[in-house]
Design an enzyme around this catalytic site. Structure first.
Site, PDB file in Angstrom:
ATOM      1  N   ASP A  67       8.222 -99.711 -25.415  1.00 18.25           N
ATOM      2  CA  ASP A  67       8.627-100.854 -24.593  1.00 18.25           C
ATOM      3  C   ASP A  67       7.665-101.118 -23.443  1.00 18.25           C
ATOM      4  O   ASP A  67       6.795-100.292 -23.132  1.00 18.25           O
ATOM      5  CB  ASP A  67      10.053-100.623 -24.048  1.00 18.25           C
ATOM      6  CG  ASP A  67      10.309 -99.179 -23.601  1.00 18.25           C
ATOM      7  OD1 ASP A  67       9.337 -98.472 -23.265  1.00 18.25           O
ATOM      8  OD2 ASP A  67      11.459 -98.760 -23.583  1.00 18.25           O
ATOM      9  N   ASP A 136      22.679 -94.898 -19.904  1.00 23.06           N
ATOM     10  CA  ASP A 136      23.680 -95.687 -20.631  1.00 23.06           C
ATOM     11  C   ASP A 136      23.564 -95.497 -22.147  1.00 23.06           C
ATOM     12  O   ASP A 136      24.149 -96.255 -22.915  1.00 23.06           O
ATOM     13  CB  ASP A 136      23.578 -97.175 -20.255  1.00 23.06           C
ATOM     14  CG  ASP A 136      22.254 -97.807 -20.684  1.00 23.06           C
ATOM     15  OD1 ASP A 136      21.411 -97.106 -21.295  1.00 23.06           O
ATOM     16  OD2 ASP A 136      22.050 -99.004 -20.421  1.00 23.06           O
ATOM     17  N   HIS A 138      20.780 -95.675 -24.003  1.00 21.60           N
ATOM     18  CA  HIS A 138      19.775 -96.475 -24.720  1.00 21.60           C
ATOM     19  C   HIS A 138      18.648 -95.608 -25.280  1.00 21.60           C
ATOM     20  O   HIS A 138      18.340 -94.544 -24.751  1.00 21.60           O
ATOM     21  CB  HIS A 138      19.206 -97.598 -23.837  1.00 21.60           C
ATOM     22  CG  HIS A 138      18.378 -97.157 -22.673  1.00 21.60           C
ATOM     23  ND1 HIS A 138      18.333 -97.848 -21.483  1.00 21.60           N
ATOM     24  CD2 HIS A 138      17.527 -96.103 -22.503  1.00 21.60           C
ATOM     25  CE1 HIS A 138      17.504 -97.258 -20.660  1.00 21.60           C
ATOM     26  NE2 HIS A 138      17.001 -96.199 -21.245  1.00 21.60           N
ATOM     27  N   GLU A 143      19.773-101.638 -24.980  1.00 26.39           N
ATOM     28  CA  GLU A 143      20.929-101.459 -24.122  1.00 26.39           C
ATOM     29  C   GLU A 143      22.216-101.584 -24.934  1.00 26.39           C
ATOM     30  O   GLU A 143      22.182-102.029 -26.094  1.00 26.39           O
ATOM     31  CB  GLU A 143      20.876-102.518 -23.002  1.00 26.39           C
ATOM     32  CG  GLU A 143      19.607-102.444 -22.151  1.00 26.39           C
ATOM     33  CD  GLU A 143      19.559-101.222 -21.234  1.00 26.39           C
ATOM     34  OE1 GLU A 143      19.947-100.121 -21.656  1.00 26.39           O
ATOM     35  OE2 GLU A 143      19.101-101.369 -20.087  1.00 26.39           O
TER      36      GLU A 143
HETATM   37  C1  F6R Z   1      11.081 -95.660 -21.876  1.00 26.54           C
HETATM   38  C2  F6R Z   1      12.207 -95.392 -22.775  1.00 26.54           C
HETATM   39  C3  F6R Z   1      13.556 -95.064 -22.226  1.00 26.54           C
HETATM   40  C4  F6R Z   1      13.580 -93.675 -21.569  1.00 26.54           C
HETATM   41  C5  F6R Z   1      14.969 -93.366 -21.011  1.00 26.54           C
HETATM   42  C6  F6R Z   1      15.010 -92.041 -20.277  1.00 26.54           C
HETATM   43  O1  F6R Z   1       9.913 -95.945 -22.608  1.00 26.54           O
HETATM   44  O2  F6R Z   1      12.031 -95.464 -23.944  1.00 26.54           O
HETATM   45  O3  F6R Z   1      14.488 -95.128 -23.273  1.00 26.54           O
HETATM   46  O4  F6R Z   1      13.226 -92.703 -22.513  1.00 26.54           O
HETATM   47  O5  F6R Z   1      15.363 -94.385 -20.134  1.00 26.54           O
HETATM   48  O6  F6R Z   1      14.246 -92.144 -19.110  1.00 26.54           O
HETATM   49  P1  F6R Z   1      14.007 -90.885 -18.155  1.00 26.54           P
HETATM   50  O7  F6R Z   1      13.197 -89.924 -18.914  1.00 26.54           O
HETATM   51  O8  F6R Z   1      13.265 -91.448 -16.971  1.00 26.54           O
HETATM   52  O9  F6R Z   1      15.380 -90.365 -17.818  1.00 26.54           O
END
Ligand code: F6R
Length: 266
Positions: A67, A136, A138, A143
């Site tokens: 992303d 959440d 994801h 989302e």
């Molecule tokens: C970002 C992504 C997100 C993160 C997730 C966890 O490229 O794919 O799904 O892996 O938000 O983020 P952290 O590691 O910051 O808790």
């Protein structure tokens, strides 16, 4: 799906890096799907160290990130392009032209999403996709209520995600972009192997829902339960709310697939 519990965050990150390194040694032209976020920083530090000290070779590797924020240029220090350059690409011998992220400032964002999907297909699909899980539930920026067959597209971020990511924008949620381009859940599930890393007790409840709960578009990480080869590596903190912890511990200690890692041969 298999869940692997390591005693500490550091050991979970190191094992994740070792799994990636092994796949890369087995297939030097690996197509690697990458994630950003706090969880992955130590994984990338380990991969950079393996390159420096053991010659882990990225020269033929191609990467696709999950992303990118809409509206941030690649030069913006908050962009995921900047994150990837500073945490991994600048420290290994990857050809930067082989590293791909969606362009968050493309004039036609829908066309950009289609271009990204086509590029993944042209490269033969993703061999190994690294995933984190958001507060959440994801994966990528899929989302709650993202279709489990969704493709790369624009997505609005939930208030939970905006709050979660505010720490990377000086603690100010107002600075967090409201929208992103993300690979879809369907895009992600087409990879040959999923490698999910979740650490810390603040993720314990969402991890339990993701791996032991019913599959639901409200927690898109549950879609990984349908993947034929999905390994979820967690630390003890994240494992706190799992029901089948003893079984998962037995898996790592006994399953032949993990022997090379247990015995330090990979
Ligand atoms: C970002 C992504 C997100 C993160 C997730 C966890 O490229 O794919 O799904 O892996 O938000 O983020 P952290 O590691 O910051 O808790």
């Amino acid at each position: 799906m298999e869940v692997i519990i390591r005693p500490t965050t550091e050991e979970a990150c190191l094992l994740t890096a070792r799994v990636i390194a092994r796949e890369l040694r087995d297939k030097p032209s690996l197509v690697l799907g990458l994630a950003t976020g706090g969880t992955m920083e130590r994984v990338y530090a380990h991969l950079a160290q393996m390159h420096r000290e053991d010659g882990l070779d990225f020269s033929l590797c191609r990467t696709f990130n999950l992303d990118e924020y809409i509206g941030l240029t690649p030069e913006d220090t908050h962009s995921y392009r900047h994150y990837m350059n500073t945490h991994l690409f600048d420290h290994v011998n990857i050809d930067i032209r082989n590293t791909h992220l969606p362009h968050g400032t493309a004039e036609d964002l829908n066309a950009e999403c289609q271009r990204y999907e086509a590029l993944i297909r042209e490269c033969g699909g993703i061999d190994l996709q690294l995933l984190g899980i958001g507060q959440d539930g994801h994966i990528g920026f899929n989302e709650p209520l993202s279709a489990l067959f969704s493709r790369t597209r624009q997505k609005a971020l939930t208030p939970t995600t905006i709050t979660q990511n505010a720490c990377y924008f000086g603690g100010d949620p107002e600075q967090v972009p409201r929208r992103a381009i993300t690979m879809g859940v369907g895009t992600i599930l087409e990879c040959d192997r999923c490698l999910v890393l979740v650490t810390g007790d603040r993720k314990a409840d969402i991890l339990a829902k993701a791996v032991e709960g019913p599959a639901t578009a409200m927690v898109t990480a549950t879609a990984t339960q349908f993947h034929a080869h999905c390994s979820v590596i967690v630390d003890e903190g994240a494992a706190t709310s799992l029901r089948e912890k003893e079984y998962y511990r037995w898996l790592y200690d006994n399953e032949p697939e993990w022997a090379v890692f247990r015995e330090g041969r990979a």
